[in-house]
Write a protein that holds these residues in place. Structure first.
Motif, short mmCIF file in Angstrom:
data_model
loop_
_atom_site.label_atom_id
_atom_site.label_comp_id
_atom_site.label_asym_id
_atom_site.label_seq_id
_atom_site.Cartn_x
_atom_site.Cartn_y
_atom_site.Cartn_z
N SER A 242 0.74 -0.95 0.04
CA SER A 242 -0.10 0.12 0.11
C SER A 242 0.99 1.33 0.02
O SER A 242 0.53 2.25 -0.93
CB SER A 242 -0.82 0.17 1.20
N TRP A 243 2.00 1.30 0.87
CA TRP A 243 2.88 2.45 0.91
C TRP A 243 3.65 2.76 -0.70
O TRP A 243 3.63 3.73 -1.10
CB TRP A 243 3.95 2.19 1.78
N ARG B 56 2.31 1.91 -3.64
CA ARG B 56 1.09 2.33 -4.51
C ARG B 56 0.95 3.77 -4.03
O ARG B 56 0.91 4.93 -5.10
CB ARG B 56 -0.15 1.92 -4.24
N ASP B 57 1.00 4.33 -2.89
CA ASP B 57 0.69 5.84 -2.59
C ASP B 57 2.04 6.66 -3.10
O ASP B 57 2.20 7.63 -3.29
CB ASP B 57 0.62 5.91 -1.07
N ALA C 10 1.82 7.01 -6.62
CA ALA C 10 0.95 8.11 -6.85
C ALA C 10 1.36 9.42 -6.46
O ALA C 10 0.91 10.52 -7.21
CB ALA C 10 -0.27 7.68 -6.37
N ALA C 11 1.92 9.56 -5.64
CA ALA C 11 2.57 10.67 -5.24
C ALA C 11 3.71 11.63 -5.69
O ALA C 11 4.10 12.63 -5.30
CB ALA C 11 2.76 10.88 -3.43
N TYR D 253 8.12 0.45 -8.27
CA TYR D 253 7.31 0.35 -7.27
C TYR D 253 6.65 -1.02 -7.14
O TYR D 253 5.69 -1.08 -6.43
CB TYR D 253 6.21 1.57 -7.30
#
Length: 237
Positions: free
Chosen positions: A182-183, A185-186, A189-190, A218
Motif C-alpha cells: 500500500s505504501w 502504491r501511495d 501516486a504521489a 514500485y
C-alpha cells in the motif's frame, strides 16, 4: 538509506511484535543522511542500540557484525537496513545475528541488488531474492521478497522470527506485506508531475531493460514461509 527501505523498517515496527532490546547494525549515519537515517523513533519506549564498525553519528556501540561481542540470546530485535552488502564475511554475519537473537526474536533486513557500487567503507555483495530467502530459512516464520522488475529487482528484503514464533506471526507478517505494498502504491501516486513526465518519456527512448526497470520500480513480491528449514551455517555441521 532509501525511502522504501526506511518505510519497510517503519512498517515492520508497526505491524510486528519486535521485542526489546533492539540492535541496529550499520547505524552509522553517513554524510547527508544525519537524522534521516535515524530509525530509533520507530521503536518508542524500547532500548535501542546503534552499532557499527566505526564511531560516529548514530553509533552507540562499535561492533563488527561478523564477530559480535554480545552473549547468545541477548537481542530481541536486530535491524540490518542496507548493511550486508558492505560485509565481506556475509555468511558469518547471518550466523552472528541468529546467535544473539533470543527465542522469538525478530530479524529485519534490506539490501540492494540493482544499485551502484557504494563504499561505506566498501561494497562486496548483491543477494538475489532466492539467496536471501534461503539465508532466512532457519527462521520459523518469515517473509522474503523484492521490489522492482521481477527479472532484476533493485532491492531485496526479509523479516524472520526465530523459533518459537508466536501463533500470530503469520498474520503480523501478512499485515507488513499489505502495508508495504500500500505504501508503494501511495508513493508512486504521489510522485511530482515532473517525475511522472520523466518516467513517461523514459519509456520512449530508453532500452527495453531500462523501461522494465522504470515501469516496475514500485512493484513488489513476497513469499511467506512457515516452519524452520535449513540450519544456520554455524550449526549445520
Amino acid at each position: 538509506m532509501r525511502d522504501h527501505n526506511k518505510a519497510f523498517c517503519r512498517l515492520a515496527a508497526e505491524t510486528i511484535d519486535c521485542p526489546a532490546p533492539v540492535f541496529e547494525f550499520g547505524s552509522y549515519q553517513v554524510e547527508g543522511q544525519e537524522g534521516y537515517a535515524n530509525l530509533r523513533a520507530f521503536f518508542p519506549g524500547k532500548d535501542y542500540v546503534g552499532c557499527d564498525m566505526r564511531p560516529g553519528p548514530g553509533v552507540d556501540r562499535v561492533e563488527d557484525v561478523t564477530a559480535i561481542s554480545l552473549p547468545d540470546g541477548s537481542a530481541g530485535t536486530v535491524l540490518c537496513i542496507e548493511t550486508f552488502e558492505h560485509v565481506f564475511k556475509v555468511h558469518r554475519a547471518f550466523d552472528e545475528v541468529w546467535r544473539i537473537l533470543r527465542p522469538g526474536g525478530v530479524f529485519v533486513i534490506t539490501t540492494p541488488l540493482n544499485f551502484r557500487i557504494h563504499g561505506y567503507p566498501d561494497d562486496y555483495w548483491r543477494m538475489t531474492p532466492s539467496c536471501l530467502r534461503r539465508m532466512m530459512a532457519p527462521y520459523e516464520a518469515r517473509i522474503s521478497g523484492y521490489q522492482g522488475h521481477a527479472s532484476f529487482p533493485h532491492s531485496v528484503m526479509a523479516v524472520g522470527v526465530k523459533p518459537p514464533a508466536p501463533s500470530t506471526a503469520a498474520a503480523q507478517l501478512g499485515r507488513l506485506v499489505a502495508g508495504y505494498q500500500s505504501w508503494l502504491r501511495d508513493a508512486e501516486a504521489a510522485l511530482p508531475l515532473k517525475a511522472k513526465l520523466r518516467r513517461a518519456i523514459g519509456q520512449v527512448y530508453r532500452s527495453k531493460g531500462e523501461r522494465h526497470q522504470l515501469a516496475g520500480y514500485y512493484q513488489s513480491e513476497f513469499a511467506l514461509d512457515l516452519g524452520a528449514g535449513e540450519k544456520p551455517l554455524a550449526q549445520a555441521g
